[in-house]
Design a protein around this motif. Structure first.
Motif, short mmCIF file in Angstrom:
data_model
loop_
_atom_site.label_atom_id
_atom_site.label_comp_id
_atom_site.label_asym_id
_atom_site.label_seq_id
_atom_site.Cartn_x
_atom_site.Cartn_y
_atom_site.Cartn_z
N VAL B 40 0.86 -1.13 0.09
CA VAL B 40 0.03 0.09 -0.01
C VAL B 40 0.98 1.01 -0.14
O VAL B 40 1.74 1.25 0.68
N ARG B 41 0.46 2.37 -0.93
CA ARG B 41 1.48 3.57 -0.91
C ARG B 41 0.37 4.55 -0.19
O ARG B 41 -0.67 4.64 -0.75
N ARG B 42 0.89 5.60 0.30
CA ARG B 42 0.00 6.36 1.02
C ARG B 42 0.96 7.73 0.78
O ARG B 42 1.85 8.04 1.39
N GLY B 43 0.58 8.71 -0.11
CA GLY B 43 1.11 9.95 0.03
C GLY B 43 2.44 9.77 -0.73
O GLY B 43 2.80 8.85 -1.51
N ARG B 44 3.36 10.62 -0.27
CA ARG B 44 4.90 10.70 -0.69
C ARG B 44 5.60 9.82 0.27
O ARG B 44 6.80 9.55 -0.03
N LEU B 45 5.21 9.56 1.49
CA LEU B 45 6.16 9.00 2.44
C LEU B 45 6.01 7.45 2.67
O LEU B 45 6.90 6.77 3.24
N ILE B 46 4.80 7.04 2.54
CA ILE B 46 4.75 5.86 3.46
C ILE B 46 4.17 4.53 2.26
O ILE B 46 3.57 5.00 1.30
N ASP B 47 5.02 3.57 2.47
CA ASP B 47 4.84 2.49 1.36
C ASP B 47 4.99 1.28 2.60
O ASP B 47 5.79 1.30 3.22
N GLU B 48 4.11 0.39 2.32
CA GLU B 48 4.18 -0.80 3.36
C GLU B 48 3.53 -2.02 2.87
O GLU B 48 2.49 -2.19 2.31
N PRO B 49 4.29 -3.09 2.83
CA PRO B 49 3.71 -4.47 2.45
C PRO B 49 2.77 -4.90 3.68
O PRO B 49 3.32 -5.27 4.81
N VAL B 50 1.23 -5.36 3.29
CA VAL B 50 0.68 -5.44 4.36
C VAL B 50 0.45 -7.13 4.30
O VAL B 50 0.16 -7.66 3.23
N ALA B 51 0.80 -7.81 5.41
CA ALA B 51 0.63 -9.19 5.47
C ALA B 51 0.09 -9.64 6.69
O ALA B 51 0.09 -8.72 7.72
N CYS B 52 -0.32 -10.79 6.96
CA CYS B 52 -0.84 -11.51 8.25
C CYS B 52 0.06 -11.11 9.32
O CYS B 52 1.28 -11.29 9.43
N GLN B 53 -0.39 -10.55 10.52
CA GLN B 53 0.39 -10.23 11.75
C GLN B 53 0.76 -11.21 12.45
O GLN B 53 1.26 -11.10 13.72
N ASN B 54 -0.04 -12.69 12.57
CA ASN B 54 -0.14 -13.46 13.27
C ASN B 54 -0.35 -13.22 14.72
O ASN B 54 0.34 -13.60 15.66
N CYS B 55 -1.51 -12.68 14.71
CA CYS B 55 -2.15 -11.96 16.12
C CYS B 55 -1.96 -12.88 17.25
O CYS B 55 -2.36 -14.28 16.90
N SER B 56 -1.66 -12.62 18.33
CA SER B 56 -1.72 -13.53 19.41
C SER B 56 -3.28 -14.18 19.84
O SER B 56 -3.42 -15.31 20.13
N ARG B 57 -4.12 -13.14 19.51
CA ARG B 57 -5.73 -13.45 19.63
C ARG B 57 -6.43 -13.08 18.41
O ARG B 57 -7.03 -12.16 18.26
N PRO B 58 -6.10 -13.76 17.44
CA PRO B 58 -6.47 -13.60 16.09
C PRO B 58 -7.90 -13.13 15.83
O PRO B 58 -8.81 -14.28 16.32
N GLU B 72 -0.29 -22.25 15.17
CA GLU B 72 0.75 -23.24 15.46
C GLU B 72 1.73 -22.49 15.43
O GLU B 72 2.48 -22.03 14.61
N ASP B 73 2.56 -22.82 16.51
CA ASP B 73 3.89 -22.21 17.01
C ASP B 73 3.97 -20.85 16.63
O ASP B 73 4.93 -19.99 15.96
N GLY B 74 2.93 -20.03 16.99
CA GLY B 74 2.68 -18.49 16.84
C GLY B 74 2.34 -18.04 15.48
O GLY B 74 2.36 -16.91 15.30
N ASN B 75 1.94 -18.93 14.65
CA ASN B 75 1.59 -18.58 13.24
C ASN B 75 0.30 -19.10 13.01
O ASN B 75 0.04 -20.05 13.31
N VAL B 76 -0.65 -17.94 12.48
CA VAL B 76 -1.97 -18.26 12.15
C VAL B 76 -1.78 -19.22 10.80
O VAL B 76 -1.46 -18.79 9.66
N LEU B 77 -2.73 -20.26 10.86
CA LEU B 77 -3.18 -21.03 9.59
C LEU B 77 -4.33 -21.30 9.43
O LEU B 77 -5.24 -21.23 10.23
N ILE B 78 -4.66 -21.28 8.04
CA ILE B 78 -6.03 -21.44 7.50
C ILE B 78 -6.13 -22.80 6.82
O ILE B 78 -5.40 -23.04 5.82
#
Lengths: 623, 162
Positions: B40-58, B72-78
């Motif tokens: 995701v690109r926002r304005g002139r400053l921010i670029d960020e690849p967004v991917a699963c954060q493997n939340c602790s309480r997803p 499983e081992d801290g990683n979210v699986l579907i």
């Protein structure tokens, strides 16, 4: 049924804005095999569908957007778009290109090209979402600047992944050098934005959900990575400096267009060189799949030009810099940004202003002519005022909006002496006296004054290895000496054919110029498409495209005299710097170039044997 | 151990090489909608690849009506066998990191295979733990004072502050 070659979608979208008719045409195998894509498609379609009777700003002109087979595959240097139309600035073949997300998005939507014809009675934007294509009202977008339009369309449709290209007020007002914008990228030259404005087309929005496939999907990921890594050393300067380093390099060879080319050298370069500009750098940016990362974000923290900007490309740094006797980096960022938002080509806008400033200096025009604007060299506020007037066709801008060539016709009084154009388009940041190849290149480029079509960077950069690798040691040292005319017609001719082929794929010349030649590129083309093209076949395709563009111009009535340079370059020796004392012997350069091309020396017409060799003899009938 | 895809948004160039690598690796085609990481690109400053954060309480796991999402081992699986493609996980994820595959309709997220990190041309995209993210920031927040204090101490004498 899938198209014979992978990488392609197999469909061209045609939109008639007069009738509102939207249709798709199957992509022709023959078109692909002879012209590949991108610039090749544009050349052939413009040849077939426009001609001497076509008014560039009338409904019968075609505005064509095309990527190539490699677009959207994620290959480095591939996310590029070619745009073409009959140019309202030159009255001849017109094209321009830009990088970004728009071209890949068109492939994801399922189209190899979009052809716009006719003209809408009311402002509209085109919406392309896979198979859903609509002409939508844009009355409330009309008058807005580019970034605002593009953000508005994304917001309104709740999707930041929509890619938009647009025109600003300059395109709407048919400024002869209006550009087409997409994010921070521009298709600048030849006034294609005015063609879009004449059709009352404010923007084209596109998104798609479809796959882009290649013929060899298992090999491709490794090939992709290697393709980028091999160019790393050649693009390292881009990652570090963007194009700002050219401010230094071009001063060293005295190639800057200082004060409308009165000199090629500025003693104040350290105020606008790479070191100075990089003080403002915040980060690098790249387009999809890119390894060069040429774009930079710069931050001006205080002062009149406070803000976040893109570090302008070299042509823009020059056009709003030493060309106008400006040595203020912050101002250059700001002026370039304003020019982009209003939607004008920096080279022509800056070039037209530099013509006006020299006329003012020489007393040919005065404050009464300019409506009270002081056109002394380096007057910052005047430049900003003029840019707004030019985009709005107001005040003195009404005359400047026509470009320096036509403005000189309107003013008279001998002002044509200071027009620095080829085929009515302003020459960019290349003083031909300092680099003879650029003199020839600008003279013969099919779209008017231009350096990209030949990319004669071997003598610009002065690097030995790329020359040895491509042609051999025997071309040294003259090939890398910008002041020597030796081998330069060859450099230009070879470059034009190669760049024409590159522009069909479509790839970035900065990325592929030094590392690759035909064999490296056909390898990429073949892995993507499943073709078995050879380097020799690719060379013929490049040459074919250059010749068909030339034929287009000949049909418009252009001859050898239109390949000429302003007298400043052929008669007035460069006054200072590395090029001091030099002029361009254009006639000798043209003679040798026409010979290499197989064209007759008298008028630059293409010989019949050459047409046959390139399979153009049936397409181009001899009248 | 829980890990995530991470790059400083001021270092990310928005070049989308990570998307390309993911799409080719997982799908054998180029299609940003099929990439598990989305830039995701926002304005002139921010670029960020967004991917699963493997939340602790997803939230995605809690939202799933079929129990198809687990940690499983801290990683979210579907589990695609259990997934019915209802899209509740897409709605639940605060990052927009879950998408429904354009062809199968099944939910997919990043599985930390790491192909994208090899494709990053600036070498800044990494798979790291949150401990490592914090440690990196603590280290670099002192870059400026370190450089200048060392210089001033070497010049002779210690001064107050920096």
């Amino acid at each position: 049924m899938a198209f014979k070659y992978k990488g392609y979608c197999g469909k061209i979208l045609r939109v008639d804005l007069s009738s509102g008719e939207i249709s798709t045409e199957p992509l022709s195998e023959q078109l692909v095999e002879n012209f590949i894509g991108g610039s090749g498609f544009i050349t052939k379609i413009l040849w077939d569908e426009t001609g001497p009777e076509t008014d560039p700003l009338g409904p019968d002109n075609r505005l064509i957007f095309a990527g190539g087979p490699i677009t959207g595959t994620g290959l480095p240097y591939a996310p590029r778009l070619q745009v073409g139309a009959k140019s309202p600035l030159t009255g001849a073949f017109g094209d321009s290109s830009m990088c970004g997300d728009w071209s890949p998005a068109l492939k994801f939507a399922g189209y190899d090209a979009v052809i716009i014809q006719g003209a809408s009675p009311e402002p509209v934007y085109l919406w392309i979402d896979d198979n859903c294509v609509e002409i939508r009202a844009a009355g409330d977008l009309w008058g807005k600047c580019n970034t605002e339009v593009q953000m508005e369309i994304k917001d309104r449709n709740h999707d930041y992944t929509i890619q938009v290209l647009s025109i600003g007020p300059a395109g709407e007002n048919l400024i002869k050098y209006a550009s087409i914008a997409h994010k921070s990228r521009m298709a600048g030259r030849c006034g294609l934005g005015a063609v879009m404005g004449s059709k009352k087309l404010k923007a084209i929005a596109v998104r798609g959900s479809q796959d882009v496939r290649v013929a060899h999907p298992r090999q491709f990921p490794g090939f992709r990575k290697k393709f980028g890594e091999k160019t790393a050393v050649h693009v390292a300067y881009l990652t570090q400096y963007g194009k700002s380093i050219l401010m230094d390099w071009m001063n060293a060879i005295a190639r800057h267009p200082v004060k409308n080319f009165q000199s090629g050298y500025t003693p104040l370069v350290d105020k606008v060189n790479a070191e100075e500009m990089l003080k403002y750098k915040v980060k690098n940016r790249g387009e999809p799949g890119c390894y060069g990362l040429c774009e930079k974000t710069v931050c001006v923290k205080t002062g009149a030009y406070k803000g976040l900007y893109k570090l302008p490309e070299f042509e823009c740094l020059s056009a709003f810099g030493p060309r106008l006797w400006i040595h203020d980096a912050e101002f250059i960022f700001h002026a370039s940004h304003l020019c982009d938002e209003l939607g004008m080509d920096a080279s022509s806008a800056g070039g037209t202003i530099s013509w006006a400033m020299e006329c003012f200096e020489k007393g040919i025009i005065n404050m009464e002519d300019t409506g009270g604007i002081d056109l002394s060299w380096g007057n910052r506020e005047s430049i900003l005022t003029l840019l707004k007037q030019m985009a709005g066709r107001e005040g003195f801008g009404r005359i400047l909006a026509e470009g320096s060539y036509r403005a000189a016709e309107l003013i008279g009084r001998g002002s044509d002496k200071y027009v620095m154009c080829v085929k009515k388009m302003e020459i960019g940041a290349q003083d031909p006296r300092a680099q003879k190849a650029m003199g020839l290149a600008n003279g013969v480029s099919t779209r008017g004054a231009d350096h990209c079509k030949s990319s004669a960077y071997f003598d610009e950069s002065g690097l030995e290895d790329p020359v040895i690798k491509r042609w051999g040691k025997e071309y040294l040292p003259e090939m890398i000496d910008p002041l020597s005319a030796k081998y330069k017609p060859f450099e230009v001719k070879d470059g034009e054919d190669y760049c024409a082929f590159v522009s069909t794929l479509v790839l970035c010349l900065n990325g592929v110029l030094f590392e690759y030649y035909y064999s490296g590129l056909v390898e990429a083309l073949n892995i993507v498409t499943g073709m078995t093209m050879t380097a020799d076949q690719a060379r013929i395709i490049g040459e074919r495209i250059v010749n068909l563009q030339r034929a287009y111009n000949i049909r418009e009535g252009l001859t050898r005299k239109d390949d000429g340079l302003p007298e400043r370059f052929t008669k007035t020796p460069a006054p200072e710097g590395a090029a001091k004392g030099h002029i361009v012997d254009m006639e000798s350069l043209l003679d040798e170039y026409y010979d290499l091309r197989g064209w007759d020396k008298a008028e630059g017409m293409i010989g019949v044997e050459k047409l046959k060799e390139l399979d153009l003899d049936e397409i181009v009938s001899r009248d | 151990m829980r890990r995530v895809l991470y790059i400083d948004p001021l270092k990310c160039t928005g070049c989308r090489n990570c998307e390309a690598a993911c799409s080719w690796e997982k799908e054998g085609v180029m299609n940003p909608r099929k990439s598990r990481v989305k830039v995701v690109r926002r304005g002139r400053l921010i670029d960020e690849p967004v991917a699963c954060q493997n939340c602790s309480r997803p939230p995605c796991r809690d939202a799933c009506p079929k129990g198809a999402i687990s940690i499983e081992d801290g990683n979210v699986l579907i589990d695609s066998e259990l997934c019915i493609g209802c899209g509740l996980c897409v709605k639940a994820c605060p990052f927009g990191a879950v998408s429904l595959h354009p062809d199968t309709g099944m939910a997919v997220t990043c599985d930390l295979c790491g192909v994208c990190t090899e494709a990053c041309p600036v070498g800044e995209l990494k798979i790291v733990s949150f401990h490592e993210i914090g440690a990196g920031k603590r280290w670099h927040v002192l870059d400026y004072p370190v450089a200048h204090l060392e210089e001033r101490v070497m010049d002779g004498g210690v001064h107050n502050g920096f």
